[in-house]
Design a protein around this motif. Structure first.
Motif, PDB file in Angstrom:
ATOM      1  N   ARG A   1       7.820   6.769  -1.523  1.00 34.42           N
ATOM      2  CA  ARG A   1       6.644   6.192  -1.540  1.00 34.42           C
ATOM      3  C   ARG A   1       5.601   7.176  -1.433  1.00 34.42           C
ATOM      4  O   ARG A   1       4.608   7.250  -1.003  1.00 34.42           O
ATOM      5  CB  ARG A   1       6.683   5.415   0.033  1.00 34.42           C
TER       6      ARG A   1
ATOM      7  N   LEU B   1      -1.025   3.917  -1.627  1.00 35.64           N
ATOM      8  CA  LEU B   1      -1.132   2.419  -1.573  1.00 35.64           C
ATOM      9  C   LEU B   1      -2.027   1.780  -2.223  1.00 35.64           C
ATOM     10  O   LEU B   1      -3.285   2.198  -2.468  1.00 35.64           O
ATOM     11  CB  LEU B   1      -1.445   2.282   0.054  1.00 35.64           C
TER      12      LEU B   1
ATOM     13  N   PHE C   1       4.149  -1.371   3.939  1.00 37.12           N
ATOM     14  CA  PHE C   1       4.210  -0.412   2.576  1.00 37.12           C
ATOM     15  C   PHE C   1       5.260   0.693   2.857  1.00 37.12           C
ATOM     16  O   PHE C   1       5.947   0.861   1.899  1.00 37.12           O
ATOM     17  CB  PHE C   1       2.935   0.280   2.752  1.00 37.12           C
TER      18      PHE C   1
ATOM     19  N   GLY D   1       1.285  -2.677  -2.384  1.00 36.99           N
ATOM     20  CA  GLY D   1       0.026  -2.740  -2.201  1.00 36.99           C
ATOM     21  C   GLY D   1      -0.452  -4.143  -1.605  1.00 36.99           C
ATOM     22  O   GLY D   1       0.355  -5.094  -1.523  1.00 36.99           O
TER      23      GLY D   1
END
Length: 473
Positions: free
Chosen positions: A9, A13, A407, A414
């Protein structure tokens, strides 16, 4: 597919906003602070554009619906009258500087050449901030508005949609990046070898090209698609850059995203080339109690059958009554019971699991409690059942917690933010939640730099579809 999948990740975002000027909740337009006149949409669009730019959001998203009718007044008021999406993004291109601008096009009725030209034009005018959301249509009344007897069947619509996406990309590739020479001293404007035809000839679309618009700054505008059918998922995972999904809970979202990424890989793409975006309907204020008060007001403003025998409009939904919710609650309730009467604790104790769930939703969203000083009423149960809405209610921390949890757990890349009413709730989100997300490091630092929408979405550079295209020089 040599890149390592983005499991850490590491990308920021994505936060976009679905713009519905009359609000995303059916009674939103009735809120005292709400915009309620489509004829004055330019005013609220200017406000939304400025707020999005200041908050450095990734994009504004404009949906579409190609018909209208009195039934929409109660079900989806924002669909009754709205600005054409391409017109909206063209308007905003001139009064915004950073935010991406995504317009919806219905491929069942649109002309591929006309759309490719208009979209490329918006991309040029916005310095590379345009995107296209492709839909195939779910409103049968649209057929009559386009000279057809009936809406096409699902397979035909998706066959055409896939041809449509490939065709507009081929048209965007009409000009090589270095085809425009502009050599004033030598009198040479273009390199003819860099101008290509599209030569698209399928079962549904025939286009020769080339496109008489400059190459879009992004090469290919980002393509967005939403849907749950097998054909819709195939279009999203095979051709789209953003897949819009609406899972019911975190676990479902994790499963859906994993499956979409696997399907993208099976289609020969790198899974990180597909972004998975979910909707969120935050009701946010400085305090949780204030946010709950806003929801309380919205619920009270939803028109319902009061059960007093009053005549209702022909298009009024038959789900908005005590008679409709009583089977869900598992108890008998007289149709004439005043809706603003508190639900007795003894009666609530006999509710089914589904009824108890409705009570919990009312409590979470409004702060009301059965038997409490601010009691749950029958009206709250009727509206919560009849008008489902995945509210996320609270202060900036509450909403940011929800976003961060989804997230960081790999459920989404998103969110598309929906505002219950405009512009107040959008302003609250940008003023309260966005700074909190940025403080947590979930959003990229605020920047004055102008970037393309593809850059914002961290998409790989567009690969021309016509590398070996025949020159028409």
């Amino acid at each position: 597919m040599s890149r390592t999948p983005d499991t850490a990740r590491s990308r920021p975002l994505i936060i976009g906003a679905m713009v519905r000027t009359l609000g995303a909740y059916p009674s939103g337009w009735r809120h005292p602070d709400a915009h309620a006149e489509p004829g004055r949409d330019a005013e609220v669009l200017r406000r939304i554009g400025r707020l999005a730019d200041e908050a450095d959001l990734d994009y504004l998203f404009f949906g579409d619906w190609l018909a209208t009718g009195p039934d929409l007044e109660f079900r989806d008021p924002y669909l009754l009258a709205r600005i054409d999406p391409l017109s909206a993004v063209t308007y905003l291109a001139g009064i915004t500087e950073r935010v991406g601008l995504i317009a919806t096009v219905n491929t069942t009725y649109a002309d591929a050449y006309t759309l490719a030209r208009a979209a490329a034009s918006v991309d040029v005018l916005s310095s590379g901030r345009a995107g296209i959301n492709v839909v195939t249509g779910a409103e049968p009344r649209a057929a009559g508005n386009h000279g057809r007897d009936a809406h096409a069947d699902n397979e035909t619509r998706y066959d055409r949609a896939e041809e449509f996406v490939r065709t507009v990309r081929a048209l965007w590739d009409s000009w090589d990046e270095d085809a425009w020479v502009a050599d004033k001293s030598g009198g040479r404007l273009i390199d003819p070898a860099g101008l290509h035809s599209a030569d698209a000839e399928g079962a549904h679309i025939r286009v020769t090209g080339p496109l008489n618009t400059a190459r879009p700054p992004q090469g290919h505008l980002p393509i967005v698609h939403a849907g749950t059918s097998p054909r819709s998922r195939a279009l999203a995972t095979g051709l789209a850059d953003l897949a819009l999904v609406a899972p019911a809970d975190l676990a479902s979202a994790q499963h859906v995203r994993a499956q979409l990424r696997a399907d993208a890989a099976a289609a020969g793409r790198h899974p990180d080339d597909l972004r998975v975006i979910a909707p969120i309907l935050p009701v946010v204020a400085a305090t949780r109690a204030e946010a709950q008060g806003i929801v309380d007001t919205l619920l009270a403003l939803v028109p319902v059958d009061e059960g007093q025998g009053a005549a209702l409009p022909a298009a009024f939904p038959d789900t908005r009554s005590l008679a409709a919710v009583a089977p869900v609650l598992g108890v008998e309730v007289a149709a004439s019971t005043p809706l603003d009467e508190p639900v007795p604790a003894a009666v609530a104790a006999r509710f089914t699991d589904a009824g108890a769930h409705l009570v919990r939703l009312v409590t979470e969203r409004t702060g009301r409690r059965v038997g409490g000083e601010r009691p749950v009423t029958w009206r709250h149960l009727v509206v919560t059942h009849a008008v489902p809405a995945a509210f996320v209610v609270g202060d900036a921390v509450d909403v940011a917690d929800h976003i961060e949890r989804w997230f960081t757990s790999g459920a989404v890349d998103g969110f598309n933010v929906l505002s219950a009413f405009q512009p107040g709730q959008f302003e609250a989100f940008t003023a309260l939640v966005v700074p909190e997300l940025r403080r947590r490091g979930l959003l990229a630092p605020l920047s004055e730099a102008h970037s393309t929408l593809r850059d914002r979405l961290a998409l790989a550079p567009a690969v021309p579809t016509r590398r070996a295209a025949r020159s028409i020089a």
